[in-house]
Write a protein that holds these residues in place. Structure first.
Motif, PDB file in Angstrom:
ATOM      1  N   VAL A   1      17.807  17.671  49.059  1.00  0.00           N
ATOM      2  CA  VAL A   1      17.910  18.706  48.041  1.00  0.00           C
ATOM      3  C   VAL A   1      18.526  19.943  48.686  1.00  0.00           C
ATOM      4  N   PHE A   2      19.555  20.485  48.074  1.00  0.00           N
ATOM      5  CA  PHE A   2      20.236  21.647  48.645  1.00  0.00           C
ATOM      6  C   PHE A   2      19.298  22.844  48.750  1.00  0.00           C
ATOM      7  N   LYS A   3      19.538  23.622  49.773  1.00  0.00           N
ATOM      8  CA  LYS A   3      18.756  24.865  49.938  1.00  0.00           C
ATOM      9  C   LYS A   3      19.037  25.815  48.788  1.00  0.00           C
TER      10      LYS A   3
ATOM     11  N   ARG B   1      16.895  26.069  42.510  1.00  0.00           N
ATOM     12  CA  ARG B   1      15.950  26.872  41.742  1.00  0.00           C
ATOM     13  C   ARG B   1      14.815  26.003  41.218  1.00  0.00           C
ATOM     14  N   MET B   2      13.606  26.356  41.582  1.00  0.00           N
ATOM     15  CA  MET B   2      12.433  25.572  41.193  1.00  0.00           C
ATOM     16  C   MET B   2      11.338  26.511  40.701  1.00  0.00           C
TER      17      MET B   2
ATOM     18  N   GLY C   1      15.328  30.601  33.465  1.00  0.00           N
ATOM     19  CA  GLY C   1      16.051  30.480  32.204  1.00  0.00           C
ATOM     20  C   GLY C   1      16.593  29.098  31.947  1.00  0.00           C
ATOM     21  N   PHE C   2      16.022  28.039  32.572  1.00  0.00           N
ATOM     22  CA  PHE C   2      16.452  26.672  32.280  1.00  0.00           C
ATOM     23  C   PHE C   2      16.139  26.361  30.817  1.00  0.00           C
ATOM     24  N   ALA C   3      16.833  25.344  30.277  1.00  0.00           N
ATOM     25  CA  ALA C   3      16.643  25.019  28.875  1.00  0.00           C
ATOM     26  C   ALA C   3      15.649  23.880  28.684  1.00  0.00           C
ATOM     27  N   GLY C   4      15.142  23.303  29.765  1.00  0.00           N
ATOM     28  CA  GLY C   4      14.256  22.152  29.630  1.00  0.00           C
ATOM     29  C   GLY C   4      15.073  20.890  29.423  1.00  0.00           C
TER      30      GLY C   4
ATOM     31  N   ALA D   1      10.781  20.700  31.596  1.00  0.00           N
ATOM     32  CA  ALA D   1      11.029  20.089  32.900  1.00  0.00           C
ATOM     33  C   ALA D   1      12.318  20.619  33.524  1.00  0.00           C
ATOM     34  N   PRO D   2      12.448  20.614  34.864  1.00  0.00           N
ATOM     35  CA  PRO D   2      13.656  21.140  35.507  1.00  0.00           C
ATOM     36  C   PRO D   2      14.835  20.168  35.477  1.00  0.00           C
ATOM     37  N   GLY D   3      14.601  18.855  35.242  1.00  0.00           N
ATOM     38  CA  GLY D   3      15.693  17.890  35.276  1.00  0.00           C
ATOM     39  C   GLY D   3      15.994  17.449  36.697  1.00  0.00           C
ATOM     40  N   SER D   4      17.227  17.000  36.917  1.00  0.00           N
ATOM     41  CA  SER D   4      17.590  16.457  38.226  1.00  0.00           C
ATOM     42  C   SER D   4      17.712  17.562  39.266  1.00  0.00           C
ATOM     43  N   LEU D   5      17.338  17.238  40.514  1.00  0.00           N
ATOM     44  CA  LEU D   5      17.473  18.215  41.611  1.00  0.00           C
ATOM     45  C   LEU D   5      18.769  17.996  42.378  1.00  0.00           C
ATOM     46  N   GLY D   6      19.495  16.924  42.066  1.00  0.00           N
ATOM     47  CA  GLY D   6      20.751  16.681  42.755  1.00  0.00           C
ATOM     48  C   GLY D   6      21.096  15.204  42.765  1.00  0.00           C
ATOM     49  N   ALA D   7      22.159  14.821  43.492  1.00  0.00           N
ATOM     50  CA  ALA D   7      22.615  13.447  43.547  1.00  0.00           C
ATOM     51  C   ALA D   7      21.742  12.628  44.498  1.00  0.00           C
ATOM     52  N   SER D   8      21.985  11.279  44.546  1.00  0.00           N
ATOM     53  CA  SER D   8      21.079  10.385  45.266  1.00  0.00           C
ATOM     54  C   SER D   8      21.473  10.171  46.733  1.00  0.00           C
TER      55      SER D   8
END
Lengths: 115, 204
Positions: free
Chosen positions: B154-156, B159-160, B124-127, B141-148
């Protein structure tokens, strides 16, 4: 459709419907609830299509109201429809007469079926 | 919880006395046969095993034929366990009488498999971004997976995209609109998981 689905639908199907099809002019008595009061609205026009089957069958009625074309879709088995009266039978060659939308005046006439 | 095994027939609608039309699912529920009674003494927990649907004798394994013979019944294509409050014995039948109109039931079934799906459909991501102003290929697209640099990973459980559907789910508190005892039909308000013709467990 599965026979078992038909068994469930059977109970809600109307059996006293008049036979009509595209091209026919019908008058539909539709029940309207306003608060606690209930009144009947008459909607008269030409049937331009019947679609779907069973409990989900609907028909579209087109009329010209104040020079503007109006189309209304009724579920044929709706409990809000009190009565469907066939006023005249039209002679048309197809089951869906959408070409009527582009016609006005004398061109939009539909010949009456005789006999 | 008491329950029954059924088969999803398909969806249609029913009209209530008030003139409202409800979408509903028709389920052929039962009749089921008690094929095993599990007790705390012998099995460690108490349960009733029900069998539903005829299986061809030539396709049933010998151990299963023997198992069904104990309940003096023919081979069944689906068995499942339920917890009944009342005592039941081998060979008893459970029918749709178990339910009444107006009851609320739970439906358990495998959902339809959707295959490999992106995050928009699956989670249900908005893109990301819009479809105009020169943007392209970011709409789903899913966007960012987290901070740098911290946390540098990437946290366990992030959602992908991935396989969607085909899992066992339970839908709770579905209203029973109608019951047809002659044909063992149960009419449930709304949709239930699974494709037409698949098995479904209905619990009270």
């Amino acid at each position: 459709m599965s026979n078992l689905l038909k068994i469930v639908e059977q109970e809600f199907l109307k059996t006293d419907l008049p036979s009509f099809k595209a091209g026919d002019t019908v008058a539909v008595s539709y029940k309207i609830k306003e608060g606690t009061k209930e009144r009947i609205q008459l909607y008269q026009g030409v049937v331009i299509q019947r679609r779907n089957s069973g409990l989900n069958e609907t028909f579209t009625v087109r009329k010209i109201s104040n020079g503007v074309g109006v189309e209304r879709i009724f579920p044929i088995h709706s409990t809000n429809i009190e009565k469907i009266e066939v006023m005249s039978r039209g002679k048309v060659r197809r089951a869906r007469i959408f070409y009527q939308r582009g016609l006005t005046g004398k061109k939009a006439r539909i010949k009456e079926k005789r006999g | 919880m008491a329950g029954i095994i059924g088969k999803k027939i398909g969806m249609t609608s029913v009209i209530t006395p008030e003139g409202k039309k409800h979408a509903c699912t028709v389920i052929q529920a039962g009749p089921c046969v008690v094929t095993q009674v599990k007790t705390v003494e012998s099995d460690g927990y108490a349960a009733i095993q029900l069998g539903f649907g005829e299986a061809k004798v030539k396709n049933a394994g010998k151990p299963m034929i023997g198992h069904f013979a104990k309940a003096k019944t023919t081979p069944k294509s689906k068995v499942a366990e339920f917890h009944f409050d009342q005592a039941m014995s081998l060979g008893d039948t459970v029918t749709v009488d178990l339910f009444a109109e107006g009851d609320f039931v739970d439906a358990i079934a495998n959902t339809k498999g959707k295959g490999f799906q992106g995050v928009v459909k699956r989670h249900g991501f908005a893109g990301v971004g819009g479809s105009t102003h020169g943007q392209h290929n970011r709409l789903r697209a899913p966007g960012s997976l987290g901070a740098s640099s911290f946390p540098s990973r990437v946290f366990k459980g992030m959602r992908m995209a991935g396989r969607m559907g085909g899992t066992r789910v339970k839908m709770m508190n579905l209203a029973v609109l109608k019951i047809n005892k002659e044909n063992n039909l149960l009419v449930i308000k709304g949709a239930v998981p699974g494709s037409n013709g698949s098995y479904i467990l209905i619990e009270k």
